[in-house]
Design a protein around this motif. Structure first.
Motif, PDB file in Angstrom:
ATOM      1  N   TYR A 189       0.822  -1.214   0.000  1.00  0.00           N
ATOM      2  CA  TYR A 189       0.000   0.000   0.000  1.00  0.00           C
ATOM      3  C   TYR A 189       0.852   1.258   0.000  1.00  0.00           C
ATOM      4  O   TYR A 189       1.884   1.347   0.653  1.00  0.00           O
ATOM      5  CB  TYR A 189      -0.903   0.014   1.238  1.00  0.00           C
ATOM      6  CG  TYR A 189      -1.728   1.277   1.351  1.00  0.00           C
ATOM      7  CD1 TYR A 189      -2.816   1.473   0.521  1.00  0.00           C
ATOM      8  CD2 TYR A 189      -1.398   2.276   2.260  1.00  0.00           C
ATOM      9  CE1 TYR A 189      -3.570   2.631   0.605  1.00  0.00           C
ATOM     10  CE2 TYR A 189      -2.141   3.437   2.351  1.00  0.00           C
ATOM     11  CZ  TYR A 189      -3.226   3.611   1.516  1.00  0.00           C
ATOM     12  OH  TYR A 189      -3.961   4.764   1.592  1.00  0.00           O
ATOM     13  N   ARG A 190       0.391   2.265  -0.743  1.00  0.00           N
ATOM     14  CA  ARG A 190       0.986   3.596  -0.704  1.00  0.00           C
ATOM     15  C   ARG A 190      -0.119   4.621  -0.904  1.00  0.00           C
ATOM     16  O   ARG A 190      -1.171   4.318  -1.467  1.00  0.00           O
ATOM     17  CB  ARG A 190       2.114   3.764  -1.705  1.00  0.00           C
ATOM     18  CG  ARG A 190       1.714   3.555  -3.115  1.00  0.00           C
ATOM     19  CD  ARG A 190       2.948   3.442  -4.025  1.00  0.00           C
ATOM     20  NE  ARG A 190       2.558   3.809  -5.373  1.00  0.00           N
ATOM     21  CZ  ARG A 190       3.087   4.797  -6.074  1.00  0.00           C
ATOM     22  NH1 ARG A 190       4.058   5.523  -5.578  1.00  0.00           N
ATOM     23  NH2 ARG A 190       2.662   5.075  -7.280  1.00  0.00           N
ATOM     24  N   GLY A 207      -0.598  15.761  -2.509  1.00  0.00           N
ATOM     25  CA  GLY A 207       0.667  15.782  -3.226  1.00  0.00           C
ATOM     26  C   GLY A 207       1.828  15.094  -2.545  1.00  0.00           C
ATOM     27  O   GLY A 207       2.895  14.951  -3.144  1.00  0.00           O
ATOM     28  N   GLU A 208       1.661  14.631  -1.314  1.00  0.00           N
ATOM     29  CA  GLU A 208       2.760  14.014  -0.559  1.00  0.00           C
ATOM     30  C   GLU A 208       2.566  12.498  -0.491  1.00  0.00           C
ATOM     31  O   GLU A 208       1.561  12.022   0.037  1.00  0.00           O
ATOM     32  CB  GLU A 208       2.802  14.597   0.853  1.00  0.00           C
ATOM     33  CG  GLU A 208       3.944  14.087   1.687  1.00  0.00           C
ATOM     34  CD  GLU A 208       3.984  14.706   3.071  1.00  0.00           C
ATOM     35  OE1 GLU A 208       4.415  14.011   4.002  1.00  0.00           O
ATOM     36  OE2 GLU A 208       3.573  15.871   3.220  1.00  0.00           O
ATOM     37  N   TRP A 209       3.543  11.741  -1.029  1.00  0.00           N
ATOM     38  CA  TRP A 209       3.477  10.279  -1.028  1.00  0.00           C
ATOM     39  C   TRP A 209       3.946   9.694   0.307  1.00  0.00           C
ATOM     40  O   TRP A 209       4.868  10.213   0.927  1.00  0.00           O
ATOM     41  CB  TRP A 209       4.352   9.688  -2.136  1.00  0.00           C
ATOM     42  CG  TRP A 209       3.703   9.735  -3.470  1.00  0.00           C
ATOM     43  CD1 TRP A 209       3.994  10.600  -4.487  1.00  0.00           C
ATOM     44  CD2 TRP A 209       2.671   8.893  -3.958  1.00  0.00           C
ATOM     45  NE1 TRP A 209       3.197  10.342  -5.575  1.00  0.00           N
ATOM     46  CE2 TRP A 209       2.372   9.296  -5.275  1.00  0.00           C
ATOM     47  CE3 TRP A 209       1.945   7.830  -3.408  1.00  0.00           C
ATOM     48  CZ2 TRP A 209       1.397   8.677  -6.050  1.00  0.00           C
ATOM     49  CZ3 TRP A 209       0.968   7.210  -4.185  1.00  0.00           C
ATOM     50  CH2 TRP A 209       0.697   7.630  -5.483  1.00  0.00           C
ATOM     51  N   ALA A 210       3.292   8.605   0.703  1.00  0.00           N
ATOM     52  CA  ALA A 210       3.696   7.835   1.884  1.00  0.00           C
ATOM     53  C   ALA A 210       3.577   6.352   1.553  1.00  0.00           C
ATOM     54  O   ALA A 210       2.604   5.927   0.921  1.00  0.00           O
ATOM     55  CB  ALA A 210       2.799   8.173   3.070  1.00  0.00           C
ATOM     56  N   ASP A 211       4.579   5.575   1.974  1.00  0.00           N
ATOM     57  CA  ASP A 211       4.455   4.128   1.838  1.00  0.00           C
ATOM     58  C   ASP A 211       3.643   3.605   3.029  1.00  0.00           C
ATOM     59  O   ASP A 211       3.194   4.383   3.883  1.00  0.00           O
ATOM     60  CB  ASP A 211       5.823   3.453   1.721  1.00  0.00           C
ATOM     61  CG  ASP A 211       6.710   3.635   2.951  1.00  0.00           C
ATOM     62  OD1 ASP A 211       6.205   3.977   4.050  1.00  0.00           O
ATOM     63  OD2 ASP A 211       7.932   3.435   2.816  1.00  0.00           O
ATOM     64  N   PHE A 240      -7.216  -2.011  -0.213  1.00  0.00           N
ATOM     65  CA  PHE A 240      -6.644  -0.887  -0.944  1.00  0.00           C
ATOM     66  C   PHE A 240      -5.166  -1.130  -1.201  1.00  0.00           C
ATOM     67  O   PHE A 240      -4.419  -1.503  -0.298  1.00  0.00           O
ATOM     68  CB  PHE A 240      -6.801   0.427  -0.157  1.00  0.00           C
ATOM     69  CG  PHE A 240      -8.200   0.943  -0.099  1.00  0.00           C
ATOM     70  CD1 PHE A 240      -8.894   1.277  -1.256  1.00  0.00           C
ATOM     71  CD2 PHE A 240      -8.833   1.130   1.122  1.00  0.00           C
ATOM     72  CE1 PHE A 240     -10.193   1.773  -1.203  1.00  0.00           C
ATOM     73  CE2 PHE A 240     -10.128   1.623   1.192  1.00  0.00           C
ATOM     74  CZ  PHE A 240     -10.814   1.946   0.022  1.00  0.00           C
ATOM     75  N   ARG A 241      -4.754  -0.905  -2.442  1.00  0.00           N
ATOM     76  CA  ARG A 241      -3.337  -0.974  -2.810  1.00  0.00           C
ATOM     77  C   ARG A 241      -2.763   0.437  -2.915  1.00  0.00           C
ATOM     78  O   ARG A 241      -1.597   0.669  -2.607  1.00  0.00           O
ATOM     79  CB  ARG A 241      -3.166  -1.684  -4.151  1.00  0.00           C
ATOM     80  CG  ARG A 241      -1.750  -1.523  -4.722  1.00  0.00           C
ATOM     81  CD  ARG A 241      -1.521  -2.297  -5.980  1.00  0.00           C
ATOM     82  NE  ARG A 241      -1.250  -3.668  -5.579  1.00  0.00           N
ATOM     83  CZ  ARG A 241      -1.542  -4.728  -6.308  1.00  0.00           C
ATOM     84  NH1 ARG A 241      -2.134  -4.591  -7.473  1.00  0.00           N
ATOM     85  NH2 ARG A 241      -1.245  -5.931  -5.878  1.00  0.00           N
ATOM     86  N   ARG A 242      -3.592   1.386  -3.373  1.00  0.00           N
ATOM     87  CA  ARG A 242      -3.136   2.754  -3.567  1.00  0.00           C
ATOM     88  C   ARG A 242      -4.315   3.696  -3.380  1.00  0.00           C
ATOM     89  O   ARG A 242      -5.420   3.407  -3.850  1.00  0.00           O
ATOM     90  CB  ARG A 242      -2.580   2.928  -4.981  1.00  0.00           C
ATOM     91  CG  ARG A 242      -2.185   4.342  -5.348  1.00  0.00           C
ATOM     92  CD  ARG A 242      -1.729   4.451  -6.798  1.00  0.00           C
ATOM     93  NE  ARG A 242      -2.613   3.826  -7.765  1.00  0.00           N
ATOM     94  CZ  ARG A 242      -3.699   4.387  -8.293  1.00  0.00           C
ATOM     95  NH1 ARG A 242      -4.040   5.603  -7.946  1.00  0.00           N
ATOM     96  NH2 ARG A 242      -4.431   3.743  -9.173  1.00  0.00           N
ATOM     97  N   ILE A 243      -4.078   4.793  -2.689  1.00  0.00           N
ATOM     98  CA  ILE A 243      -5.060   5.871  -2.566  1.00  0.00           C
ATOM     99  C   ILE A 243      -4.359   7.179  -2.905  1.00  0.00           C
ATOM    100  O   ILE A 243      -3.236   7.423  -2.456  1.00  0.00           O
ATOM    101  CB  ILE A 243      -5.663   5.948  -1.145  1.00  0.00           C
ATOM    102  CG1 ILE A 243      -6.628   4.779  -0.901  1.00  0.00           C
ATOM    103  CG2 ILE A 243      -6.364   7.284  -0.914  1.00  0.00           C
ATOM    104  CD1 ILE A 243      -7.250   4.755   0.489  1.00  0.00           C
TER     105      ILE A 243
END
Length: 134
Positions: free
Chosen positions: A37-38, A43-47, A111-114
């Motif tokens: 998941y990430r 605008g700020e990415w988080a793993d 969820f894999r990505r949001i």
């Protein structure tokens, strides 16, 4: 790759993560978020590890709240919604944020990505980054 018809949704995920006292954070996350998941918030990415640090921080400042889903759409592995999160903080103040969310499901329905954008409706200026604070 087979996709399961059963999937999570944002109301259930946020309720487990933030509004269910006593539910272990890792257990709540494992119910709704795939291992890879990430998330991108404003605008700020988080793993996944950074996301869980964010949720752990929120758990320390959130006393209660609710999730109101206004619009929700699922199409195969894709999910989108518009929801309002109302939070009562431990200091008694209230924060309300409208969230526009686009997501992808893993084959198991988590969820894999949001990717989301937040709009603060109520709260102090210092609460503006609550959606990504760690």
């Amino acid at each position: 790759m087979t996709f399961t018809a059963v999937h999570t949704d944002i109301r259930t995920a946020l309720t487990d993560l933030l509004l269910t006292p006593g539910l272990d954070l890792d257990e709540a996350a494992d119910r709704h978020f795939a291992p890879d998941y990430r998330q991108r918030t404003d605008g700020e990415w988080a793993d996944r590890t950074e996301f869980l640090a964010h949720i752990a921080h929120l758990r320390s400042v959130v006393a209660g709240g609710s999730v109101e889903v206004h619009d929700e759409l699922t199409d195969g592995t894709l999910y989108a919604d518009r929801h309002t999160m109302t939070i009562t903080k431990t200091d008694g103040s209230t924060v309300r944020m409208e969230v526009y969310l686009f997501a992808e499901f893993a084959p198991d329905g988590r969820f894999r990505r949001i990717e989301e954008t937040t709009l603060m409706l109520e709260g102090a200026a210092s609460d503006r980054d609550l959606g990504s604070a760690r």
